[in-house]
Design an enzyme around this catalytic site. Structure first.
Site, mmCIF file in Angstrom:
data_model
loop_
_atom_site.group_PDB
_atom_site.id
_atom_site.type_symbol
_atom_site.label_atom_id
_atom_site.label_comp_id
_atom_site.label_asym_id
_atom_site.label_seq_id
_atom_site.Cartn_x
_atom_site.Cartn_y
_atom_site.Cartn_z
ATOM 1 N N HIS A 148 126.286 9.579 98.597
ATOM 2 C CA HIS A 148 125.601 10.873 98.459
ATOM 3 C C HIS A 148 124.460 10.909 99.472
ATOM 4 C CE1 HIS A 148 124.012 14.145 95.498
ATOM 5 N NE2 HIS A 148 123.584 14.379 96.728
ATOM 6 N N GLU A 151 129.674 13.040 98.345
ATOM 7 C CA GLU A 151 129.190 14.055 97.426
ATOM 8 C C GLU A 151 127.836 14.585 97.879
ATOM 9 O OE1 GLU A 151 129.079 12.020 93.659
ATOM 10 O OE2 GLU A 151 127.019 11.342 93.988
ATOM 11 N N HIS A 205 128.783 9.806 85.976
ATOM 12 C CA HIS A 205 127.375 9.852 85.596
ATOM 13 C C HIS A 205 127.141 9.074 84.299
ATOM 14 C CE1 HIS A 205 123.437 11.468 86.794
ATOM 15 N NE2 HIS A 205 123.129 11.301 85.521
#
Length: 238
Positions: free
Chosen positions: A43, A70, A190
């Protein structure tokens, strides 16, 4: 079989805390693959507090499994996707200044924007996934946006798992079934860890991929990276 994509952001956080190149995130990615991971996730935030833009380009040259990038789909992110052409681009709704992803997309409110961005990314030959909470209306909205997959935001499941795992998973099971029925591929991520991973995998048979970073890196401090990846793979495929 559900694939394990290792998010290596926290290795970059450790490197950046001291400067230099220790740990070397490129070597970490290669080792994760060698130890059995089926994907690498990064990310690259604009402030480069963990993964940098240069890291992404360096990783492009060595990642042989699925490369998943991401981020919030601003101009900078889209330029990276166009130039790197990863296997998958996962769109998250968090602005650049937040600590970590903390909500899914409102696919109804953002349908036009997401549809345009998804079409652009797909025209580059990149699979799209969008971060979403377990809600059937939002799932229908994701379908209208044209995405290939959704990634279920599993923080609520993880937070409630130890108190009442059956209740914690209920919305996710319903939402996963709905995604499958309308033809969306399904990822999750997550706060998944060695305690709650096997249960969500057993309850959601359509799960194609999980992206795990923070918990896996913490476990690796105790168990070692190779052993930790094997432990996560066993939880996924037991």
């Amino acid at each position: 079989m559900t694939q394990l994509s290792v998010n290596i952001n926290k290795f970059a956080t450790l490197r950046n805390a001291r400067g230099g190149n220790n740990p070397n995130v490129v070597q970490v990615a290669k080792d994760c693959e060698r130890f059995g991971a089926q994907g690498i996730t990064v990310h690259p935030r604009p402030d480069e507090r963990h993964i940098t833009k240069q890291d992404v380009y360096d990783l492009k040259e060595v990642v042989t499994t699925e490369f998943n990038i991401e981020g919030y789909p601003d101009e900078r992110f889209l330029r990276i996707i166009e130039e790197v052409r990863p296997a998958q681009a996962t769109l998250v709704p968090d602005p650049p200044d937040v600590l970590t992803s903390n909500a899914g997309w409102d696919t109804i409110k953002n349908e036009k924007m997401l549809s345009d961005i998804i079409r652009q990314i797909q025209s580059w030959g990149v699979r799209t996934s969008i971060f979403i909470e377990p809600d059937d209306q939002l799932m229908d909205g994701a379908k209208k946006c044209g995405t290939d997959r959704v990634e279920l935001y599993t923080e609520m499941y993880a937070s409630a798992y130890h108190d009442d795992k059956e209740n914690a998973i209920a919305d996710y099971v319903r939402s996963a079934k709905h995604a499958h029925e309308i033809g969306l591929g399904l990822n999750a991520g997550h706060d998944l860890d060695l305690k709650n991973l096997n249960y969500i995998k057993r309850q959601i048979p359509y799960l194609e991929e999980v992206s795990i970073g923070h918990a896996l890196v913490c476990d690796a401090l105790y168990y070692g990276l190779e052993n930790t990846i094997q432990m996560y793979l066993r939880e996924l495929n037991n």
